[in-house]
Design a protein around this motif. Structure first.
Motif, PDB file in Angstrom:
ATOM      1  N   ILE A  59       0.803  -1.138   0.016  1.00 30.58           N
ATOM      2  CA  ILE A  59      -0.024   0.110   0.035  1.00 30.58           C
ATOM      3  C   ILE A  59       0.928   1.324   0.057  1.00 30.58           C
ATOM      4  O   ILE A  59       0.516   2.259  -0.733  1.00 30.58           O
ATOM      5  CB  ILE A  59      -1.030  -0.062   1.174  1.00 30.58           C
ATOM      6  CG1 ILE A  59      -2.029  -1.140   1.096  1.00 30.58           C
ATOM      7  CG2 ILE A  59      -1.584   1.370   1.446  1.00 30.58           C
ATOM      8  CD1 ILE A  59      -3.032  -1.279   2.343  1.00 30.58           C
ATOM      9  N   ILE A  60       1.986   1.250   0.847  1.00 31.91           N
ATOM     10  CA  ILE A  60       2.698   2.313   0.904  1.00 31.91           C
ATOM     11  C   ILE A  60       3.492   2.737  -0.378  1.00 31.91           C
ATOM     12  O   ILE A  60       3.595   3.883  -0.658  1.00 31.91           O
ATOM     13  CB  ILE A  60       3.481   2.366   2.084  1.00 31.91           C
ATOM     14  CG1 ILE A  60       2.729   2.333   3.491  1.00 31.91           C
ATOM     15  CG2 ILE A  60       4.607   3.629   2.297  1.00 31.91           C
ATOM     16  CD1 ILE A  60       3.428   2.329   4.944  1.00 31.91           C
ATOM     17  N   ALA A  61       3.892   1.422  -0.966  1.00 30.46           N
ATOM     18  CA  ALA A  61       4.600   1.502  -1.983  1.00 30.46           C
ATOM     19  C   ALA A  61       4.014   2.025  -3.245  1.00 30.46           C
ATOM     20  O   ALA A  61       4.313   2.926  -4.002  1.00 30.46           O
ATOM     21  CB  ALA A  61       5.276   0.263  -2.528  1.00 30.46           C
ATOM     22  N   SER A  62       2.487   1.828  -3.384  1.00 27.61           N
ATOM     23  CA  SER A  62       1.660   2.349  -4.210  1.00 27.61           C
ATOM     24  C   SER A  62       1.501   3.956  -4.023  1.00 27.61           C
ATOM     25  O   SER A  62       1.248   4.782  -5.108  1.00 27.61           O
ATOM     26  CB  SER A  62       0.290   1.796  -4.423  1.00 27.61           C
ATOM     27  OG  SER A  62      -0.386   1.921  -3.424  1.00 27.61           O
ATOM     28  N   PHE A  63       1.171   4.327  -2.793  1.00 27.86           N
ATOM     29  CA  PHE A  63       1.348   5.742  -2.572  1.00 27.86           C
ATOM     30  C   PHE A  63       2.338   6.546  -2.832  1.00 27.86           C
ATOM     31  O   PHE A  63       2.083   7.629  -3.502  1.00 27.86           O
ATOM     32  CB  PHE A  63       0.796   5.853  -0.955  1.00 27.86           C
ATOM     33  CG  PHE A  63      -0.415   5.829  -0.494  1.00 27.86           C
ATOM     34  CD1 PHE A  63      -1.208   7.159   0.007  1.00 27.86           C
ATOM     35  CD2 PHE A  63      -1.345   4.915  -0.814  1.00 27.86           C
ATOM     36  CE1 PHE A  63      -2.440   7.240   0.329  1.00 27.86           C
ATOM     37  CE2 PHE A  63      -2.630   5.006  -0.401  1.00 27.86           C
ATOM     38  CZ  PHE A  63      -3.248   5.885  -0.008  1.00 27.86           C
ATOM     39  N   VAL A  64       3.507   5.826  -2.494  1.00 32.83           N
ATOM     40  CA  VAL A  64       4.730   6.704  -3.074  1.00 32.83           C
ATOM     41  C   VAL A  64       5.048   6.726  -4.646  1.00 32.83           C
ATOM     42  O   VAL A  64       5.212   7.898  -5.113  1.00 32.83           O
ATOM     43  CB  VAL A  64       5.941   5.900  -2.342  1.00 32.83           C
ATOM     44  CG1 VAL A  64       7.236   6.550  -2.846  1.00 32.83           C
ATOM     45  CG2 VAL A  64       5.866   5.962  -0.655  1.00 32.83           C
ATOM     46  N   TYR A  65       4.581   5.704  -5.083  1.00 35.97           N
ATOM     47  CA  TYR A  65       4.801   5.607  -6.567  1.00 35.97           C
ATOM     48  C   TYR A  65       3.789   6.655  -7.272  1.00 35.97           C
ATOM     49  O   TYR A  65       3.973   7.380  -8.010  1.00 35.97           O
ATOM     50  CB  TYR A  65       4.590   4.269  -6.934  1.00 35.97           C
ATOM     51  CG  TYR A  65       4.588   4.243  -8.873  1.00 35.97           C
ATOM     52  CD1 TYR A  65       5.537   4.302  -9.413  1.00 35.97           C
ATOM     53  CD2 TYR A  65       3.353   4.056  -9.439  1.00 35.97           C
ATOM     54  CE1 TYR A  65       5.534   4.253 -10.768  1.00 35.97           C
ATOM     55  CE2 TYR A  65       3.411   4.172 -10.808  1.00 35.97           C
ATOM     56  CZ  TYR A  65       4.462   4.234 -11.673  1.00 35.97           C
ATOM     57  OH  TYR A  65       4.547   4.108 -12.854  1.00 35.97           O
ATOM     58  N   ASN A  66       2.501   6.591  -6.918  1.00 38.01           N
ATOM     59  CA  ASN A  66       1.564   7.394  -7.377  1.00 38.01           C
ATOM     60  C   ASN A  66       1.840   8.879  -7.221  1.00 38.01           C
ATOM     61  O   ASN A  66       1.468   9.845  -7.879  1.00 38.01           O
ATOM     62  CB  ASN A  66       0.271   7.139  -6.696  1.00 38.01           C
ATOM     63  CG  ASN A  66      -0.458   5.919  -7.150  1.00 38.01           C
ATOM     64  OD1 ASN A  66      -0.118   5.514  -8.151  1.00 38.01           O
ATOM     65  ND2 ASN A  66      -1.286   5.231  -6.251  1.00 38.01           N
TER      66      ASN A  66
END
Length: 566
Positions: free
Chosen positions: A537-544
């Protein structure tokens, strides 16, 4: 909510209605673009080929507790730096801040009751405790007094003694589970919140002013004054907790000579050259037993030894920094992190090797997938959080800016004004060029629990953005958005100077009952599936955040109160 028959309506109906309204209310917002193909790759890497528990084991099992500026901390920080470099991140380095003060390492400890019968004692020295002068053995003295006048009976009796400083602690049976998940009702209440402050933050300072609390605080100060003046051999007190699982933190200092001096003016235990009487915390069951024996008129004898060393060659501490360079927007920054330091009696697993390992897993996932972020993604693992968010506050001040103390306000340090908009009256915000190029910071520091959503930290402008970003993770239990603030950890250092800084909603699990600052904060209490879920989840937030056309929107600047670390 009740139905017509007087029974409670199923909560799922309430939630569905709420979600439908939420999406309808955001329909007029600009649609947030999400690359689901990349999100699915992040899920596959983070769930099927995770390394987060292996990273966690290196931080906890191998390097152990990471008390700020201790030998363990520096070794673990160098290991993390090297690991990030091995994964392909660039500019991995230890960035200094401070001075913090001396480090402390425990080299040996024994604790036994020898009379009226032999019994090993479950105990742990306080951080920065002084060493005993060899083995301290002899009678145990219970420093029992209801007022300062009654302390006179102990004058001349404490030199070299084993002293019990506190009253016995009540131990109750547990009739509710020690580990819990966040309920649907609690998540709904958070989603419907009106922006009141929340979370587990706390301020440096003692009890309340006036009344019984003031009297108890004055009596405790008088006890410690006598202990230091007479030169006790070792001071013992019960830890909060039970069953051998109890909280241990920093050594208690001698009260200020000036009775009117506040808590913040008391010397810090990490201050170079400060003498600290040897101190240990006991599981309350063993502490209480000694008091019960003494109150029957039966002498108690014990043996204690603390072997500890101070590291004062370098009073600076270090944050761990590394990055994945961006492409067309490489001058703009997205950050992920958590605090790297811990208390010393466990191995700092839930607080906060968990957050550090997840942050490292986030950048490992993104780097392994070969993604090319538009903005530079930077990881920050902070020291000194437990002493007042010191490492992240220093980093924010060095790179982005700080609120200056108002005229007459104290500058810097726990309990005073200083960097990051913490404590005391605040003056103007003075920013640096990087402030304008910063997009967002994402923090994890609420233990092992899975992510259930995100705190907006009062930033209503990111609601529709985060709602869209959470959509792919509803089936993993993460969908709640609350306008509320949460306190007590490093996102506040960014939020305090007007930068978007966020902490995630997490299941409590055993955080407040078994692990947070407890001696059993160890690898075995970590939930592996929760760690994997949080990582993706955090990886997706950072990527987005790194891929958006625009930086994350900011809320209007407001003053904020200081908060100590958790």
């Amino acid at each position: 909510m009740r139905n017509r028959r007087g029974m409670f309506a199923p909560l799922t109906i309430v939630l569905v209605g709420c979600l439908a309204f939420t999406f309808a209310s955001s329909a007029q917002d600009k649609p947030e673009k999400i690359d689901l193909e990349v999100i699915n790759k992040i899920k596959a890497e983070g769930l099927e080929r995770s390394q987060v528990m292996q990273t966690l084991s290196w931080l906890t099992d191998v390097h152990g507790p990471r008390l700020t500026n201790s030998t363990n901390y520096i070794k673990a920080a160098n290991w993390a730096k090297d690991q990030l470099t091995q994964w392909g991140l660039q500019n991995a380095h230890l960035e200094s801040w401070g001075p913090f003060g001396r480090g402390w390492t425990l080299n040996g400890f024994t604790a036994t009751m020898t009379k009226p019968s032999y019994a090993p004692i479950i105990a742990y020295p306080k951080a920065w405790s002084g060493s005993t002068n060899g083995v301290v053995r002899g009678p145990v003295v219970y420093l029992k007094a209801d007022n300062e006048e009654q302390l006179a009976q102990y004058k001349g009796k404490l030199k070299g003694a084993i002293v019990l400083v506190a009253a016995p602690q009540e131990v109750k049976a547990h009739f509710t589970a020690l580990g819990v998940r966040t309920t649907d009702e609690q998540l709904l209440a958070m989603a419907n919140a009106d922006g009141q402050p929340g979370g587990r933050g706390g301020n440096f300072g003692g009890g309340g002013r006036g009344g019984p609390q003031q009297g108890a605080f004055a009596l405790l100060n008088a006890k410690w004054k006598m202990i230091y003046e007479e030169g006790a051999g070792i001071v013992l007190e019960p830890g909060r907790g039970d069953g051998g699982d109890f909280i241990v933190s920093a050594a208690t200092m001698a009260p200020p000579t000036d009775p009117s001096a506040g808590f913040a003016n008391r010397p810090r235990p990490q201050a170079k050259g400060v003498n600290i009487v040897p101190q240990a915390v006991l599981t309350p069951e063993h502490y209480n037993r000694m008091i019960r024996i003494l109150e029957k008129g039966v002498p108690v004898e014990a043996e204690f030894e603390i072997k500890a060393s101070y590291q004062d060659q370098d009073e600076m501490n270090y944050n761990v920094i590394a990055e994945i360079p961006g492409t067309d927007l490489k001058d703009e920054i997205v950050m992920v992190g958590g605090h790297f330091d811990s208390w010393h009696s466990g191995t700092g697993a839930t607080d906060n090797a968990a957050g550090s390992a997840v942050a490292m897993e986030v950048v490992r996932i993104l780097k392994t997938l070969g993604l090319q972020p538009r903005r530079t993604i930077r990881i920050g693992l902070w020291g000194g959080e437990e002493q007042g968010l010191l490492g992240s506050r220093a980093y924010v001040e060095q790179h982005f800016g700080a609120r200056q103390p108002a005229p007459g306000g104290a500058a810097g340090g726990p309990g005073g004004g200083g960097p990051g908009g913490f404590g005391g009256p605040q003056g103007p915000l003075v920013t640096k060029p990087e402030h304008a190029k910063f997009s967002g910071y994402f923090n994890l520091d609420n233990g092992t629990g899975k992510i259930r959503g995100v705190y907006l930290q009062g930033n209503e402008a990111v609601r529709s953005i985060f709602r869209a970003w959470l959509t792919p993770f509803k089936d993993m239990g993460a969908s709640t958005i609350t306008i509320n603030n949460t306190g007590g950890t490093d996102h506040q250092s960014f939020d305090g100077v007007g930068l978007p800084g966020f902490q995630f909603i997490q299941d409590d699990v055993e955080y407040n009952t078994r692990t947070h600052h407890y001696n059993m904060d160890v690898w075995d209490r970590i939930q592996a599936d929760d760690m994997k879920q949080a990582s993706v989840i955090i990886a997706s937030f950072v990527y987005n955040t790194a891929m958006r056309d625009e930086k994350l929107p900011r809320k209007p600047m407001q003053g904020g109160a200081g908060s100590a670390g958790r």
